[in-house]
Write a protein that holds these residues in place. Structure first.
Motif, PDB file in Angstrom:
ATOM      1  N   SER A  84       0.851  -1.200   0.000  1.00  0.00           N
ATOM      2  CA  SER A  84       0.000   0.000   0.000  1.00  0.00           C
ATOM      3  C   SER A  84       0.884   1.247   0.000  1.00  0.00           C
ATOM      4  N   HIS A  85       0.266   2.382  -0.292  1.00  0.00           N
ATOM      5  CA  HIS A  85       0.994   3.655  -0.313  1.00  0.00           C
ATOM      6  C   HIS A  85       1.625   3.930   1.062  1.00  0.00           C
ATOM      7  N   GLU A  86       0.867   3.629   2.129  1.00  0.00           N
ATOM      8  CA  GLU A  86       1.357   3.884   3.507  1.00  0.00           C
ATOM      9  C   GLU A  86       2.553   3.002   3.811  1.00  0.00           C
ATOM     10  N   SER A  87       2.443   1.692   3.470  1.00  0.00           N
ATOM     11  CA  SER A  87       3.560   0.774   3.745  1.00  0.00           C
ATOM     12  C   SER A  87       4.797   1.208   2.972  1.00  0.00           C
ATOM     13  N   LEU A  88       4.573   1.662   1.708  1.00  0.00           N
ATOM     14  CA  LEU A  88       5.729   2.075   0.889  1.00  0.00           C
ATOM     15  C   LEU A  88       6.425   3.280   1.523  1.00  0.00           C
ATOM     16  N   LYS A  89       5.613   4.175   2.110  1.00  0.00           N
ATOM     17  CA  LYS A  89       6.205   5.348   2.777  1.00  0.00           C
ATOM     18  C   LYS A  89       7.049   4.908   3.979  1.00  0.00           C
ATOM     19  N   SER A  90       6.538   3.951   4.746  1.00  0.00           N
ATOM     20  CA  SER A  90       7.293   3.454   5.910  1.00  0.00           C
ATOM     21  C   SER A  90       8.574   2.764   5.456  1.00  0.00           C
ATOM     22  N   ILE A  91       8.477   1.977   4.373  1.00  0.00           N
ATOM     23  CA  ILE A  91       9.660   1.273   3.860  1.00  0.00           C
ATOM     24  C   ILE A  91      10.683   2.304   3.374  1.00  0.00           C
ATOM     25  N   ALA A  92      10.183   3.345   2.689  1.00  0.00           N
ATOM     26  CA  ALA A  92      11.105   4.372   2.164  1.00  0.00           C
ATOM     27  C   ALA A  92      11.867   5.028   3.307  1.00  0.00           C
ATOM     28  N   SER A  93      11.211   5.241   4.456  1.00  0.00           N
ATOM     29  CA  SER A  93      11.963   5.891   5.537  1.00  0.00           C
ATOM     30  C   SER A  93      12.964   4.922   6.162  1.00  0.00           C
ATOM     31  N   LEU A  94      12.653   3.625   6.166  1.00  0.00           N
ATOM     32  CA  LEU A  94      13.647   2.644   6.650  1.00  0.00           C
ATOM     33  C   LEU A  94      14.880   2.643   5.748  1.00  0.00           C
ATOM     34  N   VAL A  95      14.645   2.751   4.439  1.00  0.00           N
ATOM     35  CA  VAL A  95      15.760   2.710   3.473  1.00  0.00           C
ATOM     36  C   VAL A  95      16.548   4.023   3.514  1.00  0.00           C
ATOM     37  N   GLU A  96      15.830   5.121   3.700  1.00  0.00           N
ATOM     38  CA  GLU A  96      16.486   6.435   3.721  1.00  0.00           C
ATOM     39  C   GLU A  96      17.560   6.504   4.820  1.00  0.00           C
ATOM     40  N   GLU A  97      17.266   5.869   5.961  1.00  0.00           N
ATOM     41  CA  GLU A  97      18.224   5.884   7.083  1.00  0.00           C
ATOM     42  C   GLU A  97      19.534   5.191   6.750  1.00  0.00           C
ATOM     43  N   GLN A  98      19.543   4.415   5.673  1.00  0.00           N
ATOM     44  CA  GLN A  98      20.748   3.642   5.342  1.00  0.00           C
ATOM     45  C   GLN A  98      21.799   4.464   4.604  1.00  0.00           C
ATOM     46  N   ASN A  99      21.466   5.701   4.264  1.00  0.00           N
ATOM     47  CA  ASN A  99      22.414   6.581   3.558  1.00  0.00           C
ATOM     48  C   ASN A  99      23.084   5.892   2.369  1.00  0.00           C
ATOM     49  N   ILE A 100      22.292   5.482   1.415  1.00  0.00           N
ATOM     50  CA  ILE A 100      22.825   4.870   0.186  1.00  0.00           C
ATOM     51  C   ILE A 100      23.681   5.918  -0.522  1.00  0.00           C
ATOM     52  N   PRO A 101      24.891   5.549  -1.024  1.00  0.00           N
ATOM     53  CA  PRO A 101      25.691   6.536  -1.744  1.00  0.00           C
ATOM     54  C   PRO A 101      24.889   7.143  -2.896  1.00  0.00           C
ATOM     55  N   GLU A 102      25.022   8.469  -3.128  1.00  0.00           N
ATOM     56  CA  GLU A 102      24.224   9.183  -4.126  1.00  0.00           C
ATOM     57  C   GLU A 102      24.312   8.499  -5.508  1.00  0.00           C
ATOM     58  N   ALA A 103      25.514   8.038  -5.861  1.00  0.00           N
ATOM     59  CA  ALA A 103      25.702   7.428  -7.188  1.00  0.00           C
ATOM     60  C   ALA A 103      24.942   6.103  -7.318  1.00  0.00           C
ATOM     61  N   LYS A 104      24.497   5.552  -6.201  1.00  0.00           N
ATOM     62  CA  LYS A 104      23.814   4.239  -6.233  1.00  0.00           C
ATOM     63  C   LYS A 104      22.356   4.367  -5.776  1.00  0.00           C
ATOM     64  N   ILE A 105      21.817   5.582  -5.828  1.00  0.00           N
ATOM     65  CA  ILE A 105      20.503   5.828  -5.242  1.00  0.00           C
ATOM     66  C   ILE A 105      19.389   4.997  -5.910  1.00  0.00           C
TER      67      ILE A 105
END
Ligand SMILES: Nc1ncnc2c1ncn2[C@@H]1O[C@H](COP(=O)(O)OP(=O)(O)O)[C@@H](O)[C@H]1O
Ligand SMILES: C[C@@](O)(CCOP(=O)(O)O)CC(=O)O
Ligand SMILES: [Mg+2]
Length: 355
Positions: free
Chosen positions: A88-109
């Protein structure tokens, strides 16, 4: 518990993009794979309480405490692996914030959407169990060879193999294989992952990656094909990066602006794919010689490329490959979403005689 699963990439011979709008497309799996090893400790005391994913080729590792995943996605307490769920849209938002905390290198976003799909499929199928997933791939990512689908199919297969929802048979070359009904389940979960990565996938990439060989695909329905002629394709990677989600959305926007013209384009592509599949499958005793069949296939590929240009998904780098192969009287077309990525060139048998 540990399992290793792998799933192939693909080429689309005709019909990409149009297949999203209901036209027929033809695709074949290729000998490049995404492989995943999944370890789920059976004794929860022996684990560190983390869900980890290691992308070995890139030297990247991401991890989340399962308790944190539980807080972010509290509704997934009773996983039902036999019933694929859309994120769902809500779950995707929660997942996105979990992933955001991982600080993926910009070149690999671009990897973020792959991680979203992994987190969704993992938690939906196995809940909040700690585990480690190790991923490797021989496919170039974001190049039109279906790395996203092959990633989703391998993840789905590994996750399901460690549940009681499926049973595995002795396969070939040391690999276990899924039964036909189980393959359908693998494919459905993979499609949910592809939806997260692509936005609006047709399902052709995950279907050919799950079932292998060559398929004809239209409106979610697969028809297995049996080629009766040699078919050799050269794959050229322009190395121009692009993103399938944005290209698919661009074609939909053009369709909204010019519905009648674009529908005519999609109908033409449908005829091209059907004709191509009937040539490839025509019996060897067919009155057409192999050379005549190859000439027809070349013409159909050229026509499809012209229509992909109409859809706005070609690119200067693709045009350069087209011009270069044309100097040698060879026909080419983009494969996958276009905008860069890979180009297919048919290598007719007369050329192969000189190699
Ligand atoms: N091995 C992998 N590990 C993590 N994510 C992956 C992997 N392979 C593919 N992906 C995801 O799929 C995306 C590429 O998908 P896409 O744009 O559809 O191109 P294609 O499917 O043609 O390679 C990557 O940016 C990433 O998010
Ligand atoms: C453009 C499309 O037809 C194929 C996309 O393939 P790829 O992700 O570029 O490998 C989209 C789809 O069918 O879902
Ligand atoms: Mg893809």
């Amino acid at each position: 518990m540990e399992v290793t699963a792998r799933a192939p990439g693909k080429i689309i011979l005709t019909g990409e993009h149009a297949v999203v709008h209901g036209s027929t497309a033809v695709a074949a799996s290729i000998d490049l794979y995404t492989t995943i090893t999944l370890q789920i400790p059976s004794d929860s005391d022996a684990s560190d309480g983390l869900l980890k994913i290691k992308l070995e080729d890139m030297g990247l590792e991401f991890s989340w405490p399962v308790e944190k995943i539980k807080d972010a996605l509290p509704d997934l307490g009773n996983p039902l692996s036999s019933q694929p769920q859309s994120c769902s849209h809500e779950s995707l938002k929660s997942i996105a914030s979990l992933v955001e905390e991982q600080n993926i290198p910009e070149a690999k976003i671009e990897l973020a959407s792959g991680l979203y799909a992994f987190l969704w499929m993992y938690t939906s199928i196995h809940g909040y169990k700690p585990a480690t997933a190790i991923v490797t791939s021989t496919l170039p990512l974001g190049s039109g060879l279906g790395s996203s689908a092959s990633f989703c199919v391998s993840v789905s297969a590994a996750l399901l193999a460690l549940t009681s929802a499926v049973s595995l048979d002795l396969g070939h070359k040391g690999w276990l294989s899924f039964r036909e009904d189980n393959l359908e389940l693998v494919n459905k979960w993979a499609y949910e992952g592809e939806k997260i990565i692509h936005g609006k996938p047709s399902g052709i990439d995950n279907t050919v990656s799950t079932f292998g060989n060559m398929i004809m695909f239209k409106s979610g329905k697969l028809t297995r094909m049996k080629s009766s002629m040699p078919l050799r394709m050269l794959i050229t990677n322009t190395k121009v990066g692009r993103n399938t989600k944005a290209l698919v959305a661009g074609v939909s926007e053009r369709t909204l602006r010019h519905p009648e013209a674009m529908n005519a384009v999609f109908i033409a592509v449908d005829y091209i794919s059907k004709e191509l599949s009937s040539i490839i499958q025509s019996p060897a005793a067919d009155p057409l010689s192999l050379t005549e069949k190859e000439e027809k296939l070349e013409e159909l590929m050229e026509m499809n490329q012209g229509l992909l240009q109409c859809m706005g998904v070609s690119h200067a780098s693709i045009e350069t490959v087209l011009r270069t192969t044309l100097k040698y009287k060879l026909s080419s077309k983009l494969t996958g979403a276009g905008g860069g990525g890979c180009v297919l060139t048919l290598l007719p048998t007369c050329i192969l005689l000189f190699l």
